[in-house]
Design a protein around this motif. Structure first.
Motif, short mmCIF file in Angstrom:
data_model
loop_
_atom_site.label_atom_id
_atom_site.label_comp_id
_atom_site.label_asym_id
_atom_site.label_seq_id
_atom_site.Cartn_x
_atom_site.Cartn_y
_atom_site.Cartn_z
N HIS A 1 46.82 42.19 43.07
CA HIS A 1 45.45 41.72 43.34
C HIS A 1 45.15 41.68 44.83
O HIS A 1 44.01 41.82 45.24
CB HIS A 1 45.25 40.33 42.75
N HIS B 1 37.06 40.86 49.14
CA HIS B 1 35.85 40.68 48.35
C HIS B 1 34.78 39.99 49.19
O HIS B 1 34.20 38.96 48.82
CB HIS B 1 36.19 39.86 47.09
N GLN C 1 44.26 33.74 30.60
CA GLN C 1 42.91 34.23 30.89
C GLN C 1 42.73 34.48 32.38
O GLN C 1 43.19 33.68 33.20
CB GLN C 1 41.91 33.16 30.43
N ASP C 2 42.10 35.57 32.78
CA ASP C 2 41.88 35.87 34.20
C ASP C 2 40.71 35.05 34.75
O ASP C 2 39.87 34.54 34.00
CB ASP C 2 41.57 37.36 34.40
N ILE C 3 40.67 34.94 36.06
CA ILE C 3 39.59 34.20 36.74
C ILE C 3 38.67 35.23 37.40
O ILE C 3 39.15 36.18 38.02
CB ILE C 3 40.17 33.27 37.83
N LYS C 4 37.38 35.00 37.29
CA LYS C 4 36.40 35.93 37.89
C LYS C 4 36.04 35.47 39.30
O LYS C 4 35.71 34.31 39.52
CB LYS C 4 35.13 35.95 37.05
N ILE C 5 36.16 36.36 40.26
CA ILE C 5 35.62 36.10 41.59
C ILE C 5 34.57 37.19 41.81
O ILE C 5 34.90 38.32 42.19
CB ILE C 5 36.70 36.19 42.68
N SER D 1 32.71 40.19 40.97
CA SER D 1 33.00 41.27 40.04
C SER D 1 34.50 41.46 39.85
O SER D 1 34.95 42.25 39.02
CB SER D 1 32.39 42.58 40.58
N LEU D 2 35.27 40.71 40.64
CA LEU D 2 36.73 40.88 40.63
C LEU D 2 37.37 39.95 39.61
O LEU D 2 36.92 38.83 39.39
CB LEU D 2 37.25 40.54 42.04
N SER D 3 38.44 40.43 39.00
CA SER D 3 39.15 39.63 38.02
C SER D 3 40.61 39.46 38.47
O SER D 3 41.28 40.46 38.71
CB SER D 3 39.10 40.36 36.67
N GLN E 1 32.05 29.04 39.81
CA GLN E 1 31.18 29.66 38.82
C GLN E 1 31.38 29.02 37.44
O GLN E 1 32.53 28.79 37.04
CB GLN E 1 31.45 31.17 38.69
#
Lengths: 349, 259
Positions: B137, B227, B50-54, B56-58, B198
């Motif tokens: 990324h 970001h 699963q990706d991590i959200k920063i 709006s960035l994944s 978050q």
């Protein structure tokens, strides 16, 4: 306040000038250093002696900028110490009582780094200086060793040697010969003497009083934060030795108790008759028997009493192997000064 | 002024040459790399890739962790500042340096610059070694990279000053080690180094943002992933203020320290 010319380094001027210096740790505590005043001339060795806890190290810490004084003034090179710390520190070297070393470096590398920290930027000059120091202090064989591989004496030698990596005008030595063997000790003292001849000023504390006698031009004795005596070594001997001398007699024959008793009676008789140089109240005449063939007689009038002693020896049929009359050692004088001060204090209480 | 800078640089040189244990320096880089390649891939597998959200960035967890390790490493490296003081006190060099033409303030600044250099060098090594994990990324721009560098510098000042204060206050080296390790454990795991803030329960979220390491890691990560937003700038202001405050406390503490 600081009057002497900071550029001139003439022997008639003062390199260190201390006036009414006081130090107190916390407002309610007693003064560790209590109104001391002294001057140190350029190009001389100044001995600062005293028993443990007398205030020597505190004074040294103030003079080397590690502690601020509570009051009083200190001038070094004619400049106020508190206001010109940075400038003064550039011209002093300090060998402290506690060991200090770079644990991760070899002796050679540590000396090189020390030179660099002192501003010797040229690598070639630094290398030459390191080699000179290693040779002078006979450290060549341990140049690649690290500090934890050295004996206590070797560590001490490195610590002292390090200070000669840079040009100093004033060197503070706090018990520099602790842990050194006699030859290393003499080597160090002679090296310092040679530098003093070429203009170095040395502030020297030691517990080995004979060392102070060998090296120092002037000596101050401090006890309980106050300077209780100040003079040249010869002056101190004259002032506090009160003319005492030790007659050292070595006999070919074994001594017996009756002879020692006779000696004691002879010396006591002179004291009772007041012939002991009119020094009855302070008389410290005594006899020490050393083994079975030697006796040491400390008296105030050695030359006068000698004839009576020799007569006693003759009457008792003893044969003398050697005779020596010695002035008091500096150590005896030091003990005398300390004991006298303590005696006075107890009397006042 | 030039003379003061010269003296500070001499102290930095001395720290790098003599005062820092080389094994520690190797461990300093190896430790986060182990985290990235072991914990990074293990947790990724556990989370089902699963990706991590920063914002709006994944990003992948490993790239999130690699970026976090840079800030984390700054904190770890800062223990050097306290260790230098302890070793110098133990070996008598602290007192010796102070009777030489160096002041206590120069000594502190020398220590902080040393750990800043260590932090920057180890960050560069981590970025190089960890680059494959962040591939796709990472988006370093001239506009955002100063954020990463700034966070490393300010982070070093904050944590360096913090360990210096501890080293001057605590009377034994064992006590210093126990307290600094305990506090750093809290700083490390109650921060956004290993996981995003978050979505956390509110008490934990608040604890994250009491922790200065979170700000350092967030800013450093924002620079690496390009970001940067308004919140990043607020974090910059907060951590700058905290670093300045702790630096002043450390300086005061050092000046008052009994020798």
């Amino acid at each position: 306040m600081c009057k002497s010319n900071p550029v001139s380094m003439h022997k008639s001027e003062y390199c260190i000038s201390v006036s009414n210096l006081k130090k107190q740790y916390g407002k309610n505590n007693a003064y560790v250093v209590n109104s001391i005043t002294f001057n140190v001339r350029y190009g001389t060795v100044f001995g600062f002696l005293g028993p443990n806890g007398a205030g020597k190290t505190t004074t040294l810490k103030i003079l080397t900028t590690l502690l601020d004084p509570s009051s009083g003034s200190v001038c070094i090179f004619g400049k106020d110490l508190v206001k010109n710390q940075s400038e003064i520190k550039k011209r002093i070297g300090v060998v402290s009582q506690n060991p200090s070393f770079e644990a991760n470096l070899t002796i050679e590398r540590a000396l090189d780094l020390y030179g660099m920290l002192w501003g010797l930027r040229d690598r070639k000059i630094r290398k030459e200086k390191v080699n000179e120091i290693l040779e002078t202090f006979e450290l060549g064989s341990i140049r690649n060793a690290k500090n934890d591989e050295l004996s206590i004496g070797q560590r001490r030698r490195v610590q002292v040697a390090r200070e000669f990596m840079h040009d100093v005008d004033l060197l503070f030595l706090d018990e520099p010969t602790v842990g050194l063997d006699p030859s290393a000790r003499r080597l160090l003292l002679d090296y310092i003497k040679a530098h003093v001849k070429s203009g170095l000023t040395v502030f020297f504390t030691t517990h080995i009083i004979e060392e102070a006698g060998y090296l120092c031009d002037e000596i101050a004795v401090i006890d309980k934060g106050k300077i209780i005596a100040f003079d040249t070594p010869a002056g101190l001997k004259q002032k506090y030795g009160r003319g005492d001398k030790t007659i050292e007699l070595t006999f070919k024959d074994m001594l017996d108790k009756s002879f020692i008793d006779l000696l004691n009676t002879t010396i006591s008789k002179r004291e009772v008759n007041g012939e002991d140089n009119n020094n009855k109240n302070n008389s410290r005449s005594h006899i020490d028997v050393n083994g079975t063939h030697m006796v040491r007689i400390t008296v105030n009038n050695a030359e006068q009493i000698m004839a009576e002693i020799l007569q006693l020896v003759y009457i008792n049929g003893l044969n003398i192997e050697s005779i020596a009359i010695n002035p008091p050692s500096l150590e005896e004088v030091f003990l005398s000064i300390i004991n006298e001060t303590q005696g006075k204090k107890m009397a006042n209480e | 002024m030039l003379m003061i800078i010269d003296r500070i640089l001499l102290l930095v040189y001395r720290n790098l040459v003599a005062a820092i244990d080389k094994v520690f320096l190797i461990w300093q880089v190896a430790f986060p790399v182990v985290y990235i390649f072991v914990a990074g891939y293990a947790y990724t597998a556990m989370m089902g890739n699963q990706d991590i959200k920063i914002g709006s960035l994944s990003v992948t967890y490993t790239s999130f962790l690699t970026a976090g390790m840079i800030g984390f490493n700054v904190m770890n490296g800062s223990t050097v500042a306290g260790s230098i003081i302890w070793n110098d006190k133990r070996n008598g060099m602290f007192q010796q340096l102070l009777v030489m033409p160096f002041s206590k303030v120069q000594y502190i600044i020398g220590n902080l610059i040393t750990i800043i250099l260590i932090g920057l060098a180890s960050a560069a090594v981590i970025i190089i070694i960890g680059f494959p994990t962040m591939f796709g990324h990472v988006n370093i721009t001239l506009w955002t990279i100063p954020y990463t560098v700034y966070s490393l510098v300010v982070g070093s000042i904050f944590f360096g000053s913090f360990t210096i204060t501890l080293a001057t206050k605590i009377k034994s080296s064992e006590g210093y080690n126990v307290i600094s390790n305990g506090l750093f454990l809290f700083f490390a795991f109650v921060s956004s180094s290993f996981y995003p803030a978050q979505g956390l329960p509110e008490p934990l979220y608040v604890a994250f943002y009491i922790n200065p390491l979170t700000y350092i890691v967030d800013i450093s990560r924002a620079g690496i992933f390009s970001h940067v937003n308004g919140f990043t700038n607020i974090e910059v202001i907060i951590i700058s203020f905290l670093a300045a405050t702790v630096f002043l406390i450390a300086t005061r503490s050092m000046v008052r320290m009994k020798i």
